[in-house]
Design an enzyme around this catalytic site. Structure first.
Site, mmCIF file in Angstrom:
data_model
loop_
_atom_site.group_PDB
_atom_site.id
_atom_site.type_symbol
_atom_site.label_atom_id
_atom_site.label_comp_id
_atom_site.label_asym_id
_atom_site.label_seq_id
_atom_site.Cartn_x
_atom_site.Cartn_y
_atom_site.Cartn_z
ATOM 1 N N HIS A 82 0.853 -1.184 0.000
ATOM 2 C CA HIS A 82 0.000 0.000 0.000
ATOM 3 C C HIS A 82 0.887 1.231 0.000
ATOM 4 O O HIS A 82 1.869 1.283 0.716
ATOM 5 C CB HIS A 82 -0.881 0.005 1.261
ATOM 6 C CG HIS A 82 -1.922 1.084 1.254
ATOM 7 N ND1 HIS A 82 -3.183 0.893 0.754
ATOM 8 C CD2 HIS A 82 -1.889 2.363 1.682
ATOM 9 C CE1 HIS A 82 -3.891 2.005 0.872
ATOM 10 N NE2 HIS A 82 -3.121 2.920 1.438
ATOM 11 N N ASP A 161 -14.262 3.495 6.761
ATOM 12 C CA ASP A 161 -13.200 4.265 6.097
ATOM 13 C C ASP A 161 -13.763 5.040 4.913
ATOM 14 O O ASP A 161 -13.360 6.176 4.657
ATOM 15 C CB ASP A 161 -12.061 3.348 5.639
ATOM 16 C CG ASP A 161 -10.939 4.165 5.003
ATOM 17 O OD1 ASP A 161 -10.363 5.016 5.717
ATOM 18 O OD2 ASP A 161 -10.652 3.996 3.812
ATOM 19 N N ARG A 168 -13.089 13.482 5.900
ATOM 20 C CA ARG A 168 -11.779 14.086 6.178
ATOM 21 C C ARG A 168 -11.325 14.930 4.996
ATOM 22 O O ARG A 168 -10.711 15.979 5.167
ATOM 23 C CB ARG A 168 -10.745 12.991 6.457
ATOM 24 C CG ARG A 168 -10.940 12.329 7.808
ATOM 25 C CD ARG A 168 -10.160 11.039 7.882
ATOM 26 N NE ARG A 168 -8.749 11.212 7.620
ATOM 27 C CZ ARG A 168 -7.944 10.275 7.116
ATOM 28 N NH1 ARG A 168 -8.409 9.069 6.834
ATOM 29 N NH2 ARG A 168 -6.682 10.512 6.909
ATOM 30 N N SER A 183 -6.845 4.224 8.731
ATOM 31 C CA SER A 183 -7.451 4.093 7.409
ATOM 32 C C SER A 183 -6.688 3.062 6.574
ATOM 33 O O SER A 183 -7.272 2.137 5.991
ATOM 34 C CB SER A 183 -7.436 5.471 6.722
ATOM 35 O OG SER A 183 -7.622 5.363 5.345
ATOM 36 N N LYS A 187 -7.908 -1.210 6.025
ATOM 37 C CA LYS A 187 -8.131 -1.764 4.680
ATOM 38 C C LYS A 187 -7.231 -2.969 4.432
ATOM 39 O O LYS A 187 -7.645 -3.967 3.851
ATOM 40 C CB LYS A 187 -7.870 -0.681 3.616
ATOM 41 C CG LYS A 187 -8.999 0.339 3.554
ATOM 42 C CD LYS A 187 -8.774 1.367 2.490
ATOM 43 C CE LYS A 187 -7.718 2.344 2.867
ATOM 44 N NZ LYS A 187 -7.885 3.708 2.428
#
Ligand code: URA
Length: 425
Positions: A82, A161, A168, A183, A187
């Site tokens: 990620h 999220d 946000r 967040s 995930k």
């Protein structure tokens, strides 16, 4: 419990309990805690932060807000990666097939881009026919069959999220350390892989502007991963200039293909090989950089990428299709010297404004729009030489092209850049 009391507690620097965090996130997903109270809570968190225990509770409450994937039917150690976001970041397009070509399975869920940062899904969707929505059973079968799948996250996963990120984004609370950590990690945990490599970008084009901030975020995420039994490594990478030569969806697919054909810039090739070595190690394989480079440049990674595209309904020939836009602007160097700075944020926003990215979620993308840099930081350049080409279907006023050129800093000192700044494991 009342949301207002929890907001007040956080505003006053208090520590929320596990039950309080579960109640807040549960209520937000059900709709009993409204957006305005969650916004206030996010802002209080921005200023007061969270302890590690709170961040872990928040992460796990977010994981529990939706479905979780069980990848146990896929043999081997499944490795995920990620990125915390960047400009010109086409790493997944190259890294995922490269790692898979060594036999390590990659079952990956990626995201779309927003603002100056691009998203892997948009790049893949710029390939004609490529489907990002794949049912869970088909996703698992694809990884069993060819070792790789890159899809969008289902609406049913980490619902908290999806809601919180959108909130946000419009309340100036994206760059809040515990909210980014929860967040990202919620995930990754919900997506079910055994090991996770985090690419934590640092610099002008990233959420984390300094190495210190990035290190804190990296340590938090690595600790979160370990607490839930997922081996996690964070690699802090330099995002002070755009990554590679291209910004823009099709241009980035083409650059990725070129790198997998053994062309493209050597610095990016080396960077990808180093990331691949870390991911392969997470997957249980010790491989030398020379072997990795061979797989990258001699066709193994490209073959796997073609298999991925075909398996997800994409037209393989389309990955080789050059971009075609109404206008192509050439930006030339105004003086001789070395490229000293190419601010990623400025060029990411420029590309977004000509259609390569989204200012708001509902914006339509122009897949062919973007920037192709001929020179990067540290390269020598002569006056009048090509710096970059801008591909656009909108006419760009000369004033903007001049401003673009001014954002390329050229001086007499050759800068040496490091792509990998630090590894936290
Ligand atoms: N990437 C994410 O997935 N979440 C964030 O909050 C920031 C970057």
């Amino acid at each position: 419990m009342r949301a207002v009391d929890l907001i007040q507690k956080k505003r006053n620097g208090g520590q929320l309990t596990t039950e309080e965090i579960q109640w807040l996130i549960g209520g937000y997903v059900k709709g009993t805690v409204p957006d305005y109270q969650m916004s206030a809570f996010a802002m209080a968190t921005y200023f007061k932060g969270m302890t590690m225990a709170e961040t872990r509770d928040l992460t796990m409450a977010m994981v529990a807000s939706g479905d979780q994937l069980d990848l146990s039917a896929i043999p081997g150690i499944k490795v995920d990666k990620h990125s915390t976001g960047g400009v010109g970041d086409k790493v997944t397009l190259i890294l995922a097939p490269l790692v898979t070509s060594f036999g390590v399975p990659v079952a990956k869920m990626s995201g779309k881009g927003l603002g100056h940062t691009g998203g892997t899904l948009d790049k893949l969707e710029s390939i004609k026919g490529y489907q990002i929505e794949v049912a869970e059973a088909a996703f698992i079968k694809q990884v069993q069959d060819i070792g790789i799948a890159v899809i969008g996250q289902s609406e049913q996963m980490v619902k908290a999220d999806k809601l919180l990120y959108a909130l946000r984004d419009v309340t100036a609370t994206v760059d809040t350390m515990p909210l980014i950590a929860s967040s990202v990690m919620s995930k990754k945990i919900a997506a079910g892989s055994d090991a996770i490599m985090l690419d934590v970008t640092v610099g002008d084009g990233a959420f984390m502007k300094t190495v210190e901030e990035a290190e804190k975020l990296s340590r938090t995420m690595v600790d979160l991963g370990k607490e839930v039994g997922r081996q996690t490594i964070a690699v802090m990478t330099n995002m002070s200039q755009p990554l590679g030569q291209a910004i823009g969806n099709r241009l980035e697919v083409l650059e990725a293909v070129q790198i997998m054909q053994g062309k493209g810039r050597v610095d990016i090739r080396d960077f990808i090989c180093q990331l691949a070595q870390i991911m392969l190690k997470l997957g249980g394989l010790e491989v030398g950089l020379d072997d990795i480079e061979q797989y990258l440049t001699q066709g193994q990674a490209l073959k796997k990428f073609e298999e991925l595209v075909a398996a997800q309904g994409g037209q393989v020939q389309d990955i080789y299709r050059p971009v075609k836009t109404k206008f192509v602007y050439e930006v030339k160097a105004e003086q001789s010297g070395y490229i000293a700075e190419l601010p990623a944020l400025y060029f990411g926003r420029f590309a977004m404004e000509i259609g390569a990215g989204r200012a708001v979620k509902s914006d339509q993308l122009d897949y062919d729009a973007g920037i192709l840099f001929d020179k990067k930081v540290g390269d020598a350049v002569s006056e009048g030489e090509l710096l970059a080409k801008i591909y656009s279907n909108q006419e760009i006023p000369q004033k903007k092209i001049t401003e673009f050129a001014k954002n390329v800093t050229i001086n007499n000192v050759k800068v040496h850049r490091k792509e990998i700044l630090k590894i936290i494991d």
